[in-house]
Design a protein around this motif. Structure first.
Motif, PDB file in Angstrom:
ATOM      1  N   THR A 188      -2.250  -7.035  52.895  1.00 42.01           N
ATOM      2  CA  THR A 188      -2.040  -5.779  52.158  1.00 42.01           C
ATOM      3  C   THR A 188      -1.243  -4.772  52.980  1.00 42.01           C
ATOM      4  O   THR A 188      -0.576  -3.901  52.421  1.00 42.01           O
ATOM      5  N   GLY A 189      -1.296  -4.907  54.324  1.00 37.57           N
ATOM      6  CA  GLY A 189      -0.523  -3.990  55.173  1.00 37.57           C
ATOM      7  C   GLY A 189       0.962  -4.076  54.842  1.00 37.57           C
ATOM      8  O   GLY A 189       1.682  -3.075  54.867  1.00 37.57           O
ATOM      9  N   TYR A 228       1.887  -1.678  52.075  1.00 39.68           N
ATOM     10  CA  TYR A 228       2.053  -0.288  52.534  1.00 39.68           C
ATOM     11  C   TYR A 228       3.356  -0.143  53.310  1.00 39.68           C
ATOM     12  O   TYR A 228       4.067   0.865  53.210  1.00 39.68           O
ATOM     13  N   ARG A 229       3.655  -1.174  54.089  1.00 38.98           N
ATOM     14  CA  ARG A 229       4.902  -1.146  54.861  1.00 38.98           C
ATOM     15  C   ARG A 229       6.128  -1.094  53.937  1.00 38.98           C
ATOM     16  O   ARG A 229       7.107  -0.397  54.220  1.00 38.98           O
ATOM     17  N   ARG A 276       8.637  -4.807  59.949  1.00 44.13           N
ATOM     18  CA  ARG A 276       7.813  -4.970  61.157  1.00 44.13           C
ATOM     19  C   ARG A 276       8.256  -4.064  62.303  1.00 44.13           C
ATOM     20  O   ARG A 276       7.851  -4.272  63.442  1.00 44.13           O
ATOM     21  N   ALA A 284       3.877   3.358  57.495  1.00 45.17           N
ATOM     22  CA  ALA A 284       2.878   2.753  56.600  1.00 45.17           C
ATOM     23  C   ALA A 284       1.528   3.431  56.782  1.00 45.17           C
ATOM     24  O   ALA A 284       0.804   3.695  55.815  1.00 45.17           O
ATOM     25  N   SER A 285       1.193   3.716  58.024  1.00 48.76           N
ATOM     26  CA  SER A 285      -0.075   4.391  58.302  1.00 48.76           C
ATOM     27  C   SER A 285      -0.057   5.786  57.675  1.00 48.76           C
ATOM     28  O   SER A 285      -1.035   6.223  57.054  1.00 48.76           O
ATOM     29  N   ARG A 336      -2.173   4.562  47.526  1.00 45.58           N
ATOM     30  CA  ARG A 336      -3.277   3.597  47.617  1.00 45.58           C
ATOM     31  C   ARG A 336      -3.655   3.087  46.227  1.00 45.58           C
ATOM     32  O   ARG A 336      -3.846   1.890  46.030  1.00 45.58           O
ATOM     33  N   GLU A 365      -6.505  -9.227  53.637  1.00 46.03           N
ATOM     34  CA  GLU A 365      -6.596  -8.578  54.933  1.00 46.03           C
ATOM     35  C   GLU A 365      -6.037  -7.163  54.884  1.00 46.03           C
ATOM     36  O   GLU A 365      -5.004  -6.933  54.253  1.00 46.03           O
ATOM     37  N   GLY A 366      -6.747  -6.194  55.491  1.00 41.46           N
ATOM     38  CA  GLY A 366      -6.246  -4.820  55.489  1.00 41.46           C
ATOM     39  C   GLY A 366      -7.152  -3.861  56.223  1.00 41.46           C
ATOM     40  O   GLY A 366      -7.637  -4.173  57.321  1.00 41.46           O
ATOM     41  N   ARG A 367      -7.363  -2.680  55.627  1.00 43.49           N
ATOM     42  CA  ARG A 367      -8.196  -1.650  56.257  1.00 43.49           C
ATOM     43  C   ARG A 367      -9.383  -1.262  55.377  1.00 43.49           C
ATOM     44  O   ARG A 367     -10.416  -0.838  55.860  1.00 43.49           O
ATOM     45  N   ASP A 368      -9.178  -1.366  54.043  1.00 49.00           N
ATOM     46  CA  ASP A 368     -10.180  -0.874  53.081  1.00 49.00           C
ATOM     47  C   ASP A 368     -10.594  -1.982  52.120  1.00 49.00           C
ATOM     48  O   ASP A 368     -11.033  -1.713  51.010  1.00 49.00           O
ATOM     49  N   ILE A 369     -10.431  -3.229  52.542  1.00 49.62           N
ATOM     50  CA  ILE A 369     -10.642  -4.337  51.601  1.00 49.62           C
ATOM     51  C   ILE A 369     -12.125  -4.467  51.234  1.00 49.62           C
ATOM     52  O   ILE A 369     -12.480  -4.485  50.057  1.00 49.62           O
ATOM     53  N   ARG A 405      -2.490   5.378  65.581  1.00 50.28           N
ATOM     54  CA  ARG A 405      -2.503   4.745  64.257  1.00 50.28           C
ATOM     55  C   ARG A 405      -3.957   4.498  63.815  1.00 50.28           C
ATOM     56  O   ARG A 405      -4.305   4.744  62.667  1.00 50.28           O
ATOM     57  N   ASP A 422      -5.702   5.921  60.384  1.00 49.93           N
ATOM     58  CA  ASP A 422      -6.295   4.982  59.428  1.00 49.93           C
ATOM     59  C   ASP A 422      -7.790   5.252  59.207  1.00 49.93           C
ATOM     60  O   ASP A 422      -8.296   5.095  58.096  1.00 49.93           O
ATOM     61  N   ARG A 465      -8.447   9.245  57.407  1.00 51.44           N
ATOM     62  CA  ARG A 465      -7.920   9.768  56.138  1.00 51.44           C
ATOM     63  C   ARG A 465      -9.100   9.966  55.190  1.00 51.44           C
ATOM     64  O   ARG A 465     -10.138   9.281  55.301  1.00 51.44           O
TER      65      ARG A 465
END
Ligand code: DC
Length: 230
Positions: free
Chosen positions: A34-35, A38-39, A90, A98-99, A108, A127-131, A181, A185, A188
């Protein structure tokens, strides 16, 4: 039958992607990064000269932005308005962008909608931050993969040096970038990076990737009562 939906969250550089890809391959299910989504949104803003922090300019841009993914032989390609931008997302500038752009709730909501649609239709490792906390909170199989910021900076430097892109960056500078970063993350207001109570913590600081992959697969097999090969 409900699909297998595995959630992997954690900070940048902890080995999440490597583990998630290996697990998806071993179980023969989809890997969704998922990153990268956002990227791709950040890349569009940067290309248009829009500061990813500038919500008032980013929001109208979203009306004409389409992010999608396609998977070819286990490799994710990320499409921005139909263009495969996988090779352009990348860079350090896009990582920070992205962050920053991920702080904007409208960004989001747009991406989470697409992620949930994909998860409802197929077996996957996302895979991500809020999955585990926000995208697929009902998943019975969540992991939080982390490592110390120093270890993550060391790994990042090695990666950059191997591809000849380190531009003389020091460990200290990379550690600072990583911590900054992480801070964005995790702090927020909307769907921040957190370890949910039901997530299994895997600290890869002193672990090999193979050990982490094995730990994840063992747990997945137990939760979903499945054998080695699918
Ligand atoms: O996983 P990554 O390093 O490629 O993600 C890049 C940035 O995208 C990350 O710093 C924050 C944002 N992101 C997010 O906010 N939520 C996600 N589920 C994935 C990434």
């Amino acid at each position: 039958m409900r699909h297998i939906n595995i959630a992997i969250d954690g900070p940048a550089g902890a080995g999440k992607s490597t583990v998630a890809k290996a697990v998806a391959k071993a179980l023969n299910i989809l890997y969704l990064d998922t990153g990268a989504m956002y990227r791709a949104v950040a890349l569009k803003a940067i290309r248009q000269g829009i500061d990813p922090n500038d919500a008032e300019r980013v929001k109208p841009m979203l009306k004409t932005t389409r992010i999608s993914v396609k998977n070819e032989a286990g490799v994710q390609h990320t499409l921005l308005d139909g263009e495969d931008v996988s090779a352009f997302i990348r860079t350090q500038e896009v990582s920070k962008g992205a962050s920053d752009i991920g702080v904007i709730p409208e960004v989001r909501l747009m991406l989470v909608h697409e992620q949930q649609r994909i998860a409802a239709g197929t077996d996957l490792v996302m895979e991500g931050r809020d999955i585990g906390s926000y995208v697929i909170p009902d998943s019975p199989c969540k992991f939080f993969i982390t490592a110390s910021s120093l270890e993550r900076a060391k790994r990042r430097l090695k990666q950059l040096q191997e591809s000849g892109k380190d531009e003389g960056r020091s460990i200290e500078r990379l550690k600072q970038e990583i911590e900054s970063r992480d801070y964005t993350d995790a702090h927020r207001a909307f769907a921040p990076l957190i370890q949910t109570e039901d997530a299994v913590l895997i600290d890869t600081t002193d672990m090999t990737i193979d050990q982490a992959v094995e730990a994840v697969i063992k747990r997945v097999q137990k939760v979903y009562s499945i054998g080695g090969e699918r």
